[in-house]
Design an enzyme around this catalytic site. Structure first.
Site, PDB file in Angstrom:
ATOM      1  N   GLU A 121      41.860  47.236  54.820  1.00 24.75           N
ATOM      2  CA  GLU A 121      43.086  46.453  54.656  1.00 24.75           C
ATOM      3  C   GLU A 121      44.293  47.202  55.217  1.00 24.75           C
ATOM      4  O   GLU A 121      44.422  48.411  55.055  1.00 24.75           O
ATOM      5  CB  GLU A 121      43.292  46.168  53.169  1.00 24.75           C
TER       6      GLU A 121
ATOM      7  N   GLU B  65      38.410  36.335  47.144  1.00 26.02           N
ATOM      8  CA  GLU B  65      38.693  37.578  46.420  1.00 26.02           C
ATOM      9  C   GLU B  65      39.352  37.308  45.077  1.00 26.02           C
ATOM     10  O   GLU B  65      40.200  36.415  44.956  1.00 26.02           O
ATOM     11  CB  GLU B  65      39.617  38.433  47.296  1.00 26.02           C
TER      12      GLU B  65
ATOM     13  N   LYS C  87      46.774  34.558  50.828  1.00 26.28           N
ATOM     14  CA  LYS C  87      46.886  34.440  49.384  1.00 26.28           C
ATOM     15  C   LYS C  87      46.776  32.971  48.971  1.00 26.28           C
ATOM     16  O   LYS C  87      47.461  32.100  49.524  1.00 26.28           O
ATOM     17  CB  LYS C  87      48.215  35.006  48.898  1.00 26.28           C
TER      18      LYS C  87
ATOM     19  N   GLU D 217      40.103  45.152  42.955  1.00 26.77           N
ATOM     20  CA  GLU D 217      41.502  45.574  42.899  1.00 26.77           C
ATOM     21  C   GLU D 217      41.932  45.894  41.471  1.00 26.77           C
ATOM     22  O   GLU D 217      42.666  46.853  41.235  1.00 26.77           O
ATOM     23  CB  GLU D 217      42.394  44.487  43.488  1.00 26.77           C
TER      24      GLU D 217
ATOM     25  N   GLY E  19      54.523  40.806  49.730  1.00 24.86           N
ATOM     26  CA  GLY E  19      53.795  41.295  48.571  1.00 24.86           C
ATOM     27  C   GLY E  19      53.503  40.258  47.508  1.00 24.86           C
ATOM     28  O   GLY E  19      52.800  40.543  46.537  1.00 24.86           O
ATOM     29  N   SER E  20      53.994  39.037  47.663  1.00 26.15           N
ATOM     30  CA  SER E  20      53.828  38.017  46.631  1.00 26.15           C
ATOM     31  C   SER E  20      52.417  37.450  46.631  1.00 26.15           C
ATOM     32  O   SER E  20      51.777  37.300  47.671  1.00 26.15           O
ATOM     33  CB  SER E  20      54.841  36.889  46.846  1.00 26.15           C
TER      34      SER E  20
ATOM     35  N   ASP F  29      39.804  50.891  44.525  1.00 27.06           N
ATOM     36  CA  ASP F  29      41.072  51.423  45.020  1.00 27.06           C
ATOM     37  C   ASP F  29      41.321  52.774  44.354  1.00 27.06           C
ATOM     38  O   ASP F  29      41.410  52.870  43.128  1.00 27.06           O
ATOM     39  CB  ASP F  29      42.194  50.441  44.680  1.00 27.06           C
TER      40      ASP F  29
ATOM     41  N   TYR G 110      56.942  47.456  45.018  1.00 30.61           N
ATOM     42  CA  TYR G 110      55.893  48.447  45.278  1.00 30.61           C
ATOM     43  C   TYR G 110      56.370  49.819  44.807  1.00 30.61           C
ATOM     44  O   TYR G 110      57.426  50.304  45.217  1.00 30.61           O
ATOM     45  CB  TYR G 110      55.559  48.496  46.764  1.00 30.61           C
TER      46      TYR G 110
ATOM     47  N   HIS H 129      40.708  47.988  48.353  1.00 29.30           N
ATOM     48  CA  HIS H 129      42.073  47.494  48.234  1.00 29.30           C
ATOM     49  C   HIS H 129      42.983  48.685  48.505  1.00 29.30           C
ATOM     50  O   HIS H 129      42.714  49.796  48.037  1.00 29.30           O
ATOM     51  CB  HIS H 129      42.311  46.949  46.823  1.00 29.30           C
TER      52      HIS H 129
ATOM     53  N   ASP I  53      42.401  35.174  48.911  1.00 32.45           N
ATOM     54  CA  ASP I  53      42.607  36.026  47.736  1.00 32.45           C
ATOM     55  C   ASP I  53      43.393  35.259  46.678  1.00 32.45           C
ATOM     56  O   ASP I  53      44.561  34.928  46.876  1.00 32.45           O
ATOM     57  CB  ASP I  53      43.376  37.279  48.170  1.00 32.45           C
TER      58      ASP I  53
END
Length: 408
Positions: A373, A269, A214, A296, A19-20, A319, A29, A346, A243
């Site tokens: 995604e 992104e 990322k 996002e 998630g980083s 989203d 989350y 997203h 992203d």
């Protein structure tokens, strides 16, 4: 009839740097979960997505909205939900805390999404089917088109949907083939180069033909090196997205995006601040033919309208657990259809709710079934987790929007 509402704070710590990204280095989350209890024994579940801190504030705001639903029948409510939605989003005092953004708008998403889930459960069908079976007029009655009249009136919205009725049956083949996915988890920001390479091989073995990395490092050379690792492993035919999660200012974005173009990204992104429409417009011109994706952190339909008017994005990533819920998601999807821009959400819900919405976007609105995604980190917490096979989302069959969480 809705006789009771509950709002819960659900948080799920992640492991191993999952998630980083360049801005959010240690996410938890989390969902602000709204539940609508119906006198028929059904429970509608909806949520908004956060990264932990402040989730309790969204829950408090959701409780304020949710209590206004007590005593209402879900069918009566959804017959003119657009009007009710507007009354909540324009609450004369609460609106001041937005308007239409931040904590109050996330709270509205949680409550709105619970309404759509309960509606689908009441009819005993998955949300994608409920939406697909509705008439254009019934769909538009669930939407609030205020502040969009210069680009999208109610009559125009109905016309767009009516025009798409002709090809709907052909597009329903997506229900059998499944909706393509792309893998975001190959390249979280804090992963080592070796982990990125390993994950790319794993994604390919699982059938994914598109994946995302990322970027946004203090040293741009790290981004360039890692981007080429993904391209090398994935091959020239795969779609590879990058992203930056808003990390760069405009001068840096122009410079770094031009350097990253050498690995042929499918899109770049969130390159800079999500409120800066004109910066994205400038960047899009400077780095063409490389394309930009964003959404996002774009909070509402008005800002999305501005992005579309400015030709500042080639892909819109609205989203439904970040804007004001399913209603606003569909509104923005209609805007995008008018402008000819694809919607690639997203998935702050990890794909649960959005697997229904992209099916409707394709079948009902005629949007291209590009891909959705996929992030697997919360799958174990859902009663009916999204099912991915060979890189494709299998069509959900259970009534509702797939948002029921296992007891937490």
């Amino acid at each position: 009839m809705i006789y009771k509402t509950e709002v819960k704070d659900a948080r799920f710590p992640l492991e191993g740097n999952a998630g980083s990204d360049a801005i959010h280095r240690d996410p938890v989350y989390s969902y602000a979960v709204t539940q609508l209890l119906d006198s028929g024994g059904l429970v509608g579940t909806g949520f908004a997505f956060t990264l932990g801190e402040g989730n309790e504030l969204v829950c408090q705001a959701a409780h304020y909205y949710a209590k206004k639903l007590v005593g209402l029948d879900i069918e009566d409510l959804m017959a003119d939900f657009g009007t009710f939605y507007k009354s909540l989003s324009d609450d004369q005092q609460f609106r001041w805390l937005g308007p239409h953004k931040g904590v109050v708008h996330l709270a509205l998403a949680s409550v709105t999404n619970a309404c759509y889930d309960l509606w689908a459960k009441k009819r005993g069908v998955p949300l994608w089917k409920l939406l697909t079976d509705l008439s254009p007029e019934a769909i538009v009655n669930t939407l609030d088109l205020s502040y969009l009249e210069d680009e999208l009136t109610k009559e125009q919205a109905i016309s767009i949907l009516t025009e798409q009725e002709a090809g709907k049956s052909d597009r329903e083949s997506i229900l059998k083939t499944g909706y393509p996915g792309y893998d975001t988890s190959v390249g979280w920001f804090n992963y080592s180069d070796e982990k990125v390479r390993e994950n790319c091989h794993k994604a390919l073995s699982e059938g994914f033909t598109a994946m995302k990395l990322k970027v946004g490092s203090a040293d741009p050379e790290r981004d360039i090196r890692r981007a080429h690792i993904v391209r090398e492993v994935a091959g020239d035919n795969a779609k590879v997205m990058l992203d930056a999660n808003q990390q760069w200012n405009l001068p840096n974005a122009i410079s770094i995006c031009k350097k990253l173009s050498s690995m042929n990204p499918y899109w770049i992104e969130e390159p800079t601040h999500p409120d800066d429409v004109l910066a994205h417009q400038t960047l899009a011109k400077e780095i063409a033919p490389v394309k930009l994706a964003l959404g996002e952190h774009v909070p509402n339909k008005v800002i999305f309208k501005n992005y579309l008017q400015a030709n500042a994005a080639a892909f819109i990533q609205v989203d439904a657990v970040r804007v004001g819920g399913v209603s606003e998601f569909l509104t923005i999807s209609l805007l995008c259809k008018k402008f000819g821009i694809p919607v690639v959400p997203h998935v702050g819900d990890m794909g649960q709710l959005h697997q229904h919405l992209v099916l409707y976007n394709h079948m009902g609105m005629g949007h291209e079934a590009l891909f959705l995604e996929h992030i697997p980190h919360l799958q174990k917490h859902f009663v009916h987790p999204a099912r991915i096979r060979n890189g494709v989302y299998e069509t959900p069959q259970e009534p509702g929007s797939s948002c029921d969480l296992i007891k937490f």
